[in-house]
Every structure is written in C-alpha cells, then in structure tokens.
Design a protein around this motif. Structure first.
Motif, mmCIF file in Angstrom:
data_model
loop_
_atom_site.group_PDB
_atom_site.id
_atom_site.type_symbol
_atom_site.label_atom_id
_atom_site.label_comp_id
_atom_site.label_asym_id
_atom_site.label_seq_id
_atom_site.Cartn_x
_atom_site.Cartn_y
_atom_site.Cartn_z
ATOM 1 N N ALA A 371 0.843 -1.193 0.000
ATOM 2 C CA ALA A 371 0.000 0.000 0.000
ATOM 3 C C ALA A 371 0.878 1.243 0.000
ATOM 4 O O ALA A 371 1.508 1.573 1.003
ATOM 5 C CB ALA A 371 -0.933 0.006 1.206
ATOM 6 N N LEU A 372 0.947 1.917 -1.149
ATOM 7 C CA LEU A 372 1.646 3.191 -1.264
ATOM 8 C C LEU A 372 3.108 3.080 -0.854
ATOM 9 O O LEU A 372 3.650 3.949 -0.165
ATOM 10 C CB LEU A 372 0.931 4.257 -0.433
ATOM 11 C CG LEU A 372 -0.536 4.495 -0.805
ATOM 12 C CD1 LEU A 372 -1.246 5.326 0.252
ATOM 13 C CD2 LEU A 372 -0.654 5.165 -2.165
ATOM 14 N N VAL A 373 3.774 2.018 -1.288
ATOM 15 C CA VAL A 373 5.159 1.815 -0.882
ATOM 16 C C VAL A 373 6.090 1.463 -2.033
ATOM 17 O O VAL A 373 7.253 1.852 -2.021
ATOM 18 C CB VAL A 373 5.244 0.724 0.222
ATOM 19 C CG1 VAL A 373 4.765 -0.621 -0.312
ATOM 20 C CG2 VAL A 373 6.649 0.597 0.779
ATOM 21 N N LEU A 374 5.605 0.757 -3.048
ATOM 22 C CA LEU A 374 6.504 0.269 -4.090
ATOM 23 C C LEU A 374 7.160 1.395 -4.888
ATOM 24 O O LEU A 374 8.245 1.218 -5.441
ATOM 25 C CB LEU A 374 5.758 -0.665 -5.046
ATOM 26 C CG LEU A 374 5.623 -2.118 -4.594
ATOM 27 C CD1 LEU A 374 4.889 -2.934 -5.651
ATOM 28 C CD2 LEU A 374 6.984 -2.736 -4.301
ATOM 29 N N HIS A 375 6.514 2.567 -4.964
ATOM 30 C CA HIS A 375 7.126 3.659 -5.726
ATOM 31 C C HIS A 375 8.399 4.176 -5.078
ATOM 32 O O HIS A 375 9.156 4.925 -5.690
ATOM 33 C CB HIS A 375 6.128 4.804 -5.926
ATOM 34 C CG HIS A 375 5.766 5.529 -4.670
ATOM 35 N ND1 HIS A 375 4.733 5.144 -3.844
ATOM 36 C CD2 HIS A 375 6.303 6.638 -4.092
ATOM 37 C CE1 HIS A 375 4.641 5.968 -2.822
ATOM 38 N NE2 HIS A 375 5.580 6.894 -2.942
ATOM 39 N N HIS A 376 8.645 3.774 -3.823
ATOM 40 C CA HIS A 376 9.888 4.161 -3.161
ATOM 41 C C HIS A 376 11.018 3.177 -3.422
ATOM 42 O O HIS A 376 12.172 3.460 -3.075
ATOM 43 C CB HIS A 376 9.673 4.262 -1.643
ATOM 44 C CG HIS A 376 8.962 5.500 -1.225
ATOM 45 N ND1 HIS A 376 8.157 5.567 -0.112
ATOM 46 C CD2 HIS A 376 8.922 6.731 -1.784
ATOM 47 C CE1 HIS A 376 7.660 6.784 0.000
ATOM 48 N NE2 HIS A 376 8.110 7.506 -1.003
ATOM 49 N N MET A 377 10.686 2.030 -3.982
ATOM 50 C CA MET A 377 11.717 1.040 -4.258
ATOM 51 C C MET A 377 12.563 1.491 -5.452
ATOM 52 O O MET A 377 12.021 1.831 -6.502
ATOM 53 C CB MET A 377 11.093 -0.317 -4.572
ATOM 54 C CG MET A 377 10.305 -0.946 -3.431
ATOM 55 S SD MET A 377 11.312 -1.179 -1.944
ATOM 56 C CE MET A 377 10.831 0.246 -0.973
ATOM 57 N N PRO A 378 13.895 1.493 -5.319
ATOM 58 C CA PRO A 378 14.736 1.863 -6.459
ATOM 59 C C PRO A 378 14.541 0.888 -7.613
ATOM 60 O O PRO A 378 14.345 -0.312 -7.407
ATOM 61 C CB PRO A 378 16.167 1.759 -5.887
ATOM 62 C CG PRO A 378 16.002 1.827 -4.402
ATOM 63 C CD PRO A 378 14.677 1.200 -4.111
ATOM 64 N N LEU A 405 -2.117 -4.170 -4.194
ATOM 65 C CA LEU A 405 -1.297 -3.038 -4.637
ATOM 66 C C LEU A 405 -2.138 -1.769 -4.628
ATOM 67 O O LEU A 405 -3.215 -1.724 -5.218
ATOM 68 C CB LEU A 405 -0.764 -3.287 -6.052
ATOM 69 C CG LEU A 405 -0.033 -2.114 -6.716
ATOM 70 C CD1 LEU A 405 1.315 -1.866 -6.033
ATOM 71 C CD2 LEU A 405 0.173 -2.370 -8.210
ATOM 72 N N VAL A 406 -1.647 -0.742 -3.964
ATOM 73 C CA VAL A 406 -2.251 0.593 -3.990
ATOM 74 C C VAL A 406 -1.143 1.569 -4.356
ATOM 75 O O VAL A 406 -0.113 1.627 -3.674
ATOM 76 C CB VAL A 406 -2.873 0.986 -2.637
ATOM 77 C CG1 VAL A 406 -3.496 2.376 -2.727
ATOM 78 C CG2 VAL A 406 -3.889 -0.044 -2.180
ATOM 79 N N GLU A 407 -1.335 2.315 -5.450
ATOM 80 C CA GLU A 407 -0.309 3.258 -5.889
ATOM 81 C C GLU A 407 -0.944 4.490 -6.525
ATOM 82 O O GLU A 407 -2.059 4.435 -7.033
ATOM 83 C CB GLU A 407 0.641 2.609 -6.901
ATOM 84 C CG GLU A 407 1.768 1.801 -6.271
ATOM 85 C CD GLU A 407 2.740 2.652 -5.465
ATOM 86 O OE1 GLU A 407 2.765 3.896 -5.648
ATOM 87 O OE2 GLU A 407 3.474 2.081 -4.640
ATOM 88 N N GLN A 408 -0.189 5.595 -6.490
ATOM 89 C CA GLN A 408 -0.617 6.811 -7.153
ATOM 90 C C GLN A 408 -0.567 6.616 -8.660
ATOM 91 O O GLN A 408 0.381 6.025 -9.182
ATOM 92 C CB GLN A 408 0.280 7.983 -6.760
ATOM 93 C CG GLN A 408 0.150 8.409 -5.320
ATOM 94 C CD GLN A 408 1.098 7.668 -4.399
ATOM 95 O OE1 GLN A 408 1.520 6.565 -4.697
ATOM 96 N NE2 GLN A 408 1.426 8.284 -3.275
ATOM 97 N N GLU A 409 -1.581 7.095 -9.339
ATOM 98 C CA GLU A 409 -1.645 6.976 -10.794
ATOM 99 C C GLU A 409 -0.886 8.150 -11.400
ATOM 100 O O GLU A 409 -1.454 9.167 -11.811
ATOM 101 C CB GLU A 409 -3.109 6.944 -11.244
ATOM 102 C CG GLU A 409 -3.311 6.683 -12.714
ATOM 103 C CD GLU A 409 -2.877 5.298 -13.182
ATOM 104 O OE1 GLU A 409 -3.091 4.989 -14.356
ATOM 105 O OE2 GLU A 409 -2.329 4.516 -12.370
ATOM 106 N N SER A 410 0.414 7.976 -11.469
ATOM 107 C CA SER A 410 1.301 9.066 -11.832
ATOM 108 C C SER A 410 2.516 8.508 -12.561
ATOM 109 O O SER A 410 2.868 7.349 -12.383
ATOM 110 C CB SER A 410 1.729 9.808 -10.562
ATOM 111 O OG SER A 410 2.793 10.677 -10.806
ATOM 112 N N ASN A 411 3.174 9.346 -13.331
ATOM 113 C CA ASN A 411 4.317 8.898 -14.117
ATOM 114 C C ASN A 411 5.497 9.829 -13.909
ATOM 115 O O ASN A 411 5.703 10.783 -14.659
ATOM 116 C CB ASN A 411 3.946 8.834 -15.601
ATOM 117 C CG ASN A 411 5.082 8.317 -16.460
ATOM 118 O OD1 ASN A 411 5.964 7.613 -15.974
ATOM 119 N ND2 ASN A 411 5.072 8.670 -17.732
#
Length: 537
Positions: A371-378, A405-411
């Motif tokens: 939840a809102l964490v994978l985008h921090h993974m290098p 999986l919960v993530e921001q819809e952003s690029n």
C-alpha cells in the motif's frame, strides 16, 4: 469483475464493512463533516467503540502515548496528465492565479542585492533565515543577476514576448528555461513568480510556492541539501502525527486504499483458519484494525492472524518509537475481539528485505500488502539495483494467495525533467484542489499539512536525480507489466469492494470519482485518476 460466491459470503462482507468508524479514526481530531450533507463521516468498515482509546508505552521510556489511526507520510502523488479537464476548473482561473507583467525593464536592471533578496524569500520562509543550504545558489544568483544587468535589452525583448497571464503558464515557462539551461530567463521568471505565489493563496498559488522551491533547488544543483534541510525542519513527532492524521481525515485517498485492499484479502481468505499478512509498510497499523474487527465476527469463529510488519523511518518518527508500538497496539485490539494474533516486527528497509526476514511457514495462507510503498523502491531508472522487480519475484516465490497493490496513478519514474515537471504540476494541482474544498485557505493546519506532508515530495521530484530522487511513481499499466513479468495474474476486486468505496465517497466532496476498469479501482478528482487499487495472485 470477480463473480460473487454465495449470498452468505457477500452478506458477511457487507455486515462487517457497513458500520460507522468515526471514532476509530479520530483520536486526535474531531470527525470531518460531509460538505454535502453535514453528517459525520461514515465508511463501510467495522466500528471501534467511542471509549476504545488504546494507550501504549513509548519505546523511549516516556509516559504512555495515545496512538491514532493515521497513515504514513507517503509521498503522495495522484498525478493528472497534461491537458486534463481538471485543470480547467474555476479554481485555476481565479483572479488570484493571474498577474500583469510590468513591462518595465528597470526592475530587471536593479542592483544585485535586490534580486538576491527576491529569490531568497521562499527559502527563508521554508528553511529559516539561518539556513546554509542555499550558499551554492547564492553564488549562482549573483552571477545571474550580473548577467541580467548587462543584458537588459534581451530581457526587455522577452518581456514583450511574455503575455500577461496566469501562474501556471509562468511556472511552465520557468521550468522550460531551466530544462534548456537558459539561466537568465529562468532567473527573471523566478523573480516574477516570487510576487504571485503564496502558501495562503489559491490551490495553484500554494502549489506554485512549493514548485518554485523545487526549481530553485534544481537550478542550484542542491536538490539533495534542500530536501534534507526540509526534513531537518520537521515538526515534533506529535505535530507531524497530527498533520498526517488530518490529511487522512479530509481526503479519502488512504481510506480508499486500505478498504479496497482489506476487501480483497477478506474475499481471498474467506475459507482459511489462519492468515499470514506481510505488510511492506506497516506505518501505524491503521489498515489492520478494521480487518481484525471484520474477521472477529466471521461465522464459525475468527482465523488465527499473523502480521509481519516492515517499518519505515518516517512512520517511526511520527509514532515516536519503534515498530513494537504497533505490535502492542494491534495485539491489544485483537485480544479485545478474541482473535488469536501474533505480530512479527521487521526493522529493515524494503530494499534490504530478504526471504529469511519474513519467516513464512510452508503451506500457510499468505497475503502480501503493498500500500503506497513500491514507488519508493529503487528501479533501473535510479541507476542502481532494480529492487522493484527483485521484490516482486521474491514475493511470487512465496506463493501468496493474494497480493494487494495501492499506488498513485502518476508517471514520474523515468520521465525527463520537463515532462516530469508538467506531470507534477497537473497531478498535485488536483491534490491541492481537493484539500482546498475541505479546509479554509487561512486554516493554519492546512498550511502545515501541505508543507510537511507534500512539499518535500514536490522538491524531491523536481530537484533530485539518480539515487537521491526517491519519489518515483508509475502508472498502473507499468505496474501491471511488472507483476506479469514476475509471474502474477490479476485478482479482480469483488463488487462488494466497489460498493463499499462508493459508500465511502458519499461522505466526501462530490468532485471525487470512482471508476472500475479491468478489475482495477481508480479514485479520482474531477475525472482525473489519482490512486489505483488492484490485487494479484
């Protein structure tokens, strides 16, 4: 959509998720009223009683502290794509968002000290008058100001070409100048922006203030020092916790993610007598309180629950102690519900996690929560080991029944600076608009929420590169490809989860939207998708 099982299963899910929870989420702050009907907030999850305040001992040895159901400071980026209709709302065209260029070259040929003063104002406001993080930029400003003074004719020509217009146009022009290494134009536009952005203004003016800070840091090649300086100026842990809680209350982003993920886990584990949940960012443990209550009332008795929680430094700071605080809190709640419970803390960062940290037993029913964490993974874009894909392959090797999986819809992961700037501008503008309808513009706590929960992310996205840029969001389609390459298959969210989120949104401003596409739920603002929630097996 996943077909429903039987009426008893669906009724069970609805019974435990269609109850008020205002007390559960409001230990520090009162319930947020619905702007449409002025009723207290209710959501489709089970309730804690009003007197159920859970006190736990601080790991520092201080007196017991009250722990609230608040999310981590997630680097929150619900981003809107360039050209989104959300940009056309009335907020974007208020008189506050426009200004007139003076057309007088004298203000650009004044002495160096005056220009330096203008460019210093926002850093002083955010970092304090004694900050040393801008020394390198001071030198750049002196050089640039001297160039401006010696080339006033060029600036006059640029002023004639630059239409009087809104803040957004000038922000974009400034970012474009920086991307093209046009120092003189960038400095001139920054001085213009200083006069029109404000942390107390419209959503665009407030966002502009923080984006300008990011541009300043990037131009000085001091993104890392600015970012660290902002972190050093954090409030106390109690204050930070209250800001996080307020953001959690006034916007549905976190509740949307937690409720949808919990609904998928309840559905996948409906026939299991024991459950092991691995949460890769346990934060305050808020997500699992409603799940414990739901499973406690399951026909035939609750399953045995084991939660492995992985900590992060920001959440640890906000809670004022180690991850053991979360374990004691959840254990107390489980005991009050007669739910067999075990907590396994992991004090390691996600990129360092290996299978042996997780202590998964052979054959046990396993749920994994991202939840809102994978985008921090290098990843590969950060020029380091690709921990995103490594982590997904490792989780797949554990044969989980479900992965949420919960993530921001952003690029913003691989995009170059200028398109990343445009994405950040449009995305965060939606976030600031959603905050604007919930709290008055002169609300002191609103300023604190935006500065301490959002501004650092913005600076990091705009000013930092390589391993220093930790805010690296990806669109759901990219996450879909990553999960597929790791061997996962989609697990469509049930119709009951969809209905639960719709009920949740009835208690928020009407501009929030909910869409379901290909088994994925998207929460949006004014038809711009901001957060995506899905499940895999």
């Amino acid at each position: 959509m996943r077909p429903s099982q039987n009426p008893e299963d669906i009724n069970e899910f609805n019974r435990f998720y269609n109850q008020p929870i205002e007390y559960q989420e409001s230990y520090f702050l009162p319930s947020i009223n619905n702007p449409n009907n002025n009723q207290s907030y209710y959501a489709d999850v089970s309730a804690l009683k009003p007197d159920q305040h859970y006190y736990v001992e601080s790991s520092t040895g201080n007196s017991s502290e009250l722990v609230s159901d608040s999310p981590p400071i997630v680097n929150f980026n619900p981003m809107m794509q360039q050209g989104s209709d959300s940009c056309r709302s009335d907020m974007h065209h208020s008189p506050d968002d426009t200004f007139q260029s003076s057309g007088n070259s004298s203000c650009y040929t004044s002495d160096v000290t005056d220009l330096k003063h203008k460019l210093r104002e926002l850093e002083t406001a955010m970092l304090g008058p004694d900050s040393e993080s801008m020394e390198s930029y001071n030198t750049i400003r002196v050089v640039a100001a001297e160039q401006v003074s010696s080339e006033s004719d060029k600036l006059v020509g640029m002023m004639e070409m630059m239409p009087s217009g809104d803040v957004k146009e000038v922000l974009i022009a400034c970012a474009k100048a920086i991307a093209e290494n046009n120092l003189i134009t960038a400095e001139w536009l920054m001085s213009e922006l200083r006069t029109v952005v404000s942390v107390c203004g419209s959503p665009l003016q407030r966002l502009g203030a923080y984006m300008l800070e990011g541009l300043v840091a990037r131009l000085a090649s001091s993104g890392s020092s600015i970012y660290k300086a902002l972190r050093c100026k954090e409030p106390t842990s109690v204050e930070l916790f209250s800001y996080m809680h307020l953001l959690y209350e006034i916007c549905p982003y976190f509740k949307f993610g937690y409720l949808s993920a919990n609904g998928a886990i309840v559905d996948a584990m409906k026939d299991e007598n024991s459950i092991h949940i691995i949460d890769f960012q346990i934060a305050q443990g808020s997500q699992w309180i409603t799940l414990i209550h739901a499973l406690a009332a399951r026909p035939g008795g609750p399953p045995r629950i084991r939660i492995t929680g992985i900590d992060d430094s920001t959440s640890a700071y906000a809670r004022g102690g180690g991850i053991e605080i979360v374990g004691r809190r959840l254990s107390s709640i489980a005991a009050s519900c007669n739910v067999p419970f075990e907590f396994h803390p992991v004090s390691a960062s996600c990129p360092d996690i290996e299978i042996e940290h997780l202590k998964v037993l052979p054959g046990e029913p396993l749920a994994v929560n991202f939840a809102l964490v994978l985008h921090h993974m290098p990843g590969a874009a950060a020029r380091t080991q690709n921990h995103r894909d490594r982590l997904l392959r490792m989780v797949k090797s554990l044969s989980p029944k479900i992965v949420t999986l919960v993530e921001q819809e952003s690029n913003t992961n691989t995009a170059q600076f200028f398109p990343r700037f445009l994405e950040t501008l449009n995305y965060y503008l939606s976030v600031f608009e959603s905050i604007d309808v919930a709290l008055p513009r002169d609300h002191k706590e609103r300023i604190n929420v935006e500065q301490h929960c959002l501004a650092r992310e913005i600076v990091n996205i705009l000013a930092c590169e390589g391993t220093e840029r930790v805010e690296r969001h990806e669109l759901l389609e990219r996450w879909r490809s990553r999960f597929a390459m790791a061997g996962f298959k989609p697990y469509p969210l049930s119709s009951s989860v969809n209905a639960t989120i719709k009920t949740l949104l009835e208690n928020y401003y009407q501009s929030y939207t909910l869409n379901e596409r290909n088994g994925v739920l998207y929460l949006g603002w004014m038809n711009r998708d901001l957060v995506a929630s899905c499940a895999w097996k």
